[in-house]
Motif scaffolding. Sequence first.
Motif, PDB file in Angstrom:
ATOM      1  N   PRO A   1      23.204 -36.555   7.095  1.00 36.24           N
ATOM      2  CA  PRO A   1      22.661 -37.511   6.123  1.00 36.24           C
ATOM      3  C   PRO A   1      21.994 -36.874   4.901  1.00 36.24           C
ATOM      4  N   VAL A   2      21.162 -35.885   5.124  1.00 37.78           N
ATOM      5  CA  VAL A   2      20.445 -35.278   3.999  1.00 37.78           C
ATOM      6  C   VAL A   2      21.426 -34.533   3.088  1.00 37.78           C
ATOM      7  N   THR A   3      22.396 -33.868   3.688  1.00 37.06           N
ATOM      8  CA  THR A   3      23.424 -33.176   2.901  1.00 37.06           C
ATOM      9  C   THR A   3      24.215 -34.178   2.063  1.00 37.06           C
ATOM     10  N   ALA A   4      24.605 -35.288   2.674  1.00 35.61           N
ATOM     11  CA  ALA A   4      25.380 -36.309   1.965  1.00 35.61           C
ATOM     12  C   ALA A   4      24.591 -36.861   0.782  1.00 35.61           C
ATOM     13  N   LEU A   5      23.322 -37.199   0.998  1.00 37.89           N
ATOM     14  CA  LEU A   5      22.508 -37.726  -0.093  1.00 37.89           C
ATOM     15  C   LEU A   5      22.352 -36.695  -1.203  1.00 37.89           C
ATOM     16  N   PHE A   6      22.086 -35.448  -0.821  1.00 39.15           N
ATOM     17  CA  PHE A   6      21.910 -34.393  -1.824  1.00 39.15           C
ATOM     18  C   PHE A   6      23.183 -34.223  -2.652  1.00 39.15           C
ATOM     19  N   GLN A   7      24.322 -34.169  -1.981  1.00 40.43           N
ATOM     20  CA  GLN A   7      25.586 -33.997  -2.692  1.00 40.43           C
ATOM     21  C   GLN A   7      25.904 -35.209  -3.576  1.00 40.43           C
ATOM     22  N   ASN A   8      25.654 -36.411  -3.072  1.00 38.90           N
ATOM     23  CA  ASN A   8      25.921 -37.613  -3.861  1.00 38.90           C
ATOM     24  C   ASN A   8      25.058 -37.653  -5.121  1.00 38.90           C
ATOM     25  N   PHE A   9      23.762 -37.396  -4.961  1.00 41.60           N
ATOM     26  CA  PHE A   9      22.867 -37.429  -6.116  1.00 41.60           C
ATOM     27  C   PHE A   9      23.143 -36.266  -7.064  1.00 41.60           C
ATOM     28  N   THR A  10      23.499 -35.104  -6.527  1.00 39.54           N
ATOM     29  CA  THR A  10      23.806 -33.946  -7.370  1.00 39.54           C
ATOM     30  C   THR A  10      25.053 -34.211  -8.211  1.00 39.54           C
ATOM     31  N   LEU A  11      26.043 -34.876  -7.640  1.00 40.54           N
ATOM     32  CA  LEU A  11      27.246 -35.235  -8.393  1.00 40.54           C
ATOM     33  C   LEU A  11      26.935 -36.309  -9.435  1.00 40.54           C
ATOM     34  N   ALA A  12      26.098 -37.254  -9.072  1.00 42.12           N
ATOM     35  CA  ALA A  12      25.799 -38.367  -9.976  1.00 42.12           C
ATOM     36  C   ALA A  12      24.942 -37.944 -11.161  1.00 42.12           C
ATOM     37  N   LEU A  13      24.063 -36.965 -10.979  1.00 43.42           N
ATOM     38  CA  LEU A  13      23.129 -36.587 -12.041  1.00 43.42           C
ATOM     39  C   LEU A  13      23.822 -36.152 -13.325  1.00 43.42           C
ATOM     40  N   PRO A  14      24.781 -35.206 -13.296  1.00 40.90           N
ATOM     41  CA  PRO A  14      25.425 -34.841 -14.567  1.00 40.90           C
ATOM     42  C   PRO A  14      26.247 -35.987 -15.168  1.00 40.90           C
ATOM     43  N   LEU A  15      26.847 -36.806 -14.321  1.00 36.50           N
ATOM     44  CA  LEU A  15      27.599 -37.956 -14.839  1.00 36.50           C
ATOM     45  C   LEU A  15      26.669 -38.933 -15.539  1.00 36.50           C
ATOM     46  N   LEU A  16      25.517 -39.173 -14.946  1.00 38.11           N
ATOM     47  CA  LEU A  16      24.530 -40.056 -15.551  1.00 38.11           C
ATOM     48  C   LEU A  16      24.012 -39.459 -16.856  1.00 38.11           C
ATOM     49  N   TRP A  17      23.769 -38.166 -16.862  1.00 40.41           N
ATOM     50  CA  TRP A  17      23.281 -37.505 -18.071  1.00 40.41           C
ATOM     51  C   TRP A  17      24.295 -37.636 -19.205  1.00 40.41           C
ATOM     52  N   LEU A  18      25.577 -37.440 -18.904  1.00 38.52           N
ATOM     53  CA  LEU A  18      26.612 -37.593 -19.928  1.00 38.52           C
ATOM     54  C   LEU A  18      26.662 -39.020 -20.472  1.00 38.52           C
ATOM     55  N   TRP A  19      26.419 -39.969 -19.599  1.00 39.56           N
ATOM     56  CA  TRP A  19      26.479 -41.371 -19.986  1.00 39.56           C
ATOM     57  C   TRP A  19      25.315 -41.750 -20.911  1.00 39.56           C
ATOM     58  N   VAL A  20      24.095 -41.268 -20.596  1.00 39.21           N
ATOM     59  CA  VAL A  20      22.914 -41.668 -21.374  1.00 39.21           C
ATOM     60  C   VAL A  20      22.536 -40.666 -22.466  1.00 39.21           C
ATOM     61  N   ARG A  21      23.221 -39.550 -22.528  1.00 33.01           N
ATOM     62  CA  ARG A  21      22.871 -38.498 -23.480  1.00 33.01           C
ATOM     63  C   ARG A  21      22.710 -38.979 -24.921  1.00 33.01           C
ATOM     64  N   PRO A  22      23.597 -39.831 -25.425  1.00 37.14           N
ATOM     65  CA  PRO A  22      23.405 -40.287 -26.808  1.00 37.14           C
ATOM     66  C   PRO A  22      22.077 -41.020 -27.021  1.00 37.14           C
ATOM     67  N   ALA A  23      21.537 -41.600 -25.974  1.00 38.02           N
ATOM     68  CA  ALA A  23      20.278 -42.352 -26.100  1.00 38.02           C
ATOM     69  C   ALA A  23      19.218 -41.775 -25.172  1.00 38.02           C
ATOM     70  N   TRP A  24      19.117 -40.433 -25.105  1.00 38.74           N
ATOM     71  CA  TRP A  24      18.167 -39.796 -24.198  1.00 38.74           C
ATOM     72  C   TRP A  24      16.759 -40.300 -24.492  1.00 38.74           C
ATOM     73  N   PRO A  25      16.045 -40.796 -23.477  1.00 39.28           N
ATOM     74  CA  PRO A  25      14.782 -41.488 -23.714  1.00 39.28           C
ATOM     75  C   PRO A  25      13.567 -40.590 -23.971  1.00 39.28           C
ATOM     76  N   GLY A  26      13.657 -39.311 -23.769  1.00 40.93           N
ATOM     77  CA  GLY A  26      12.505 -38.447 -24.003  1.00 40.93           C
ATOM     78  C   GLY A  26      11.920 -37.869 -22.731  1.00 40.93           C
ATOM     79  N   THR A  27      10.964 -36.982 -22.891  1.00 38.59           N
ATOM     80  CA  THR A  27      10.397 -36.237 -21.768  1.00 38.59           C
ATOM     81  C   THR A  27       9.671 -37.129 -20.767  1.00 38.59           C
ATOM     82  N   GLU A  28       8.854 -38.058 -21.262  1.00 36.54           N
ATOM     83  CA  GLU A  28       8.096 -38.923 -20.355  1.00 36.54           C
ATOM     84  C   GLU A  28       9.029 -39.742 -19.465  1.00 36.54           C
TER      85      GLU A  28
END
Length: 167
Positions: A59-86
Amino acid sequence: PLTRRALIALVIGYLGVVVLAQAGQALGPLDFTGLGLAMLSTLLWAGYWIAGVKDPRPPVTALFQNFTLALPLLWLWVRPAWPGTEAALAAAYVGLFEMGLTFALWVSALRLTRHTARISRLIFLSPPLSLLLITSVLGEPLQWQTWAGLGLILWGAWLGRQPGKEA
């Protein structure tokens, strides 16, 4: 199978969500876009957890891998409107504590139990505990619609249980 009782319980629970979403706007117009997105998110999460039960990875491996894969995809999606450090720090907090650690504990409990339904019903303790924290820690007053919506959700959860199916 989806029984008549389970379907009624589901409708009551979702009615509670509608009441919660309308808190402060009693008898006002419904925000169908917001409600639709809320309902869609519940279906997506249910599908994710159902698929997760069949996942052979730890379970922990699956969650880590799922979130690790999703993070760069999410970053690419929101990058044009990156909300800032806070906002990024807030997202990191949510990702680590509200999504990561708590989900790892939750999915581990689901895999270790013999009676998934018993563990699954514990999720319904989350809304009342959240309201207690919101009221006591943040000092935010709760409206009657909040209590009514919570009551409907808990009533639907209680009605939807299947007595005799678990020992």
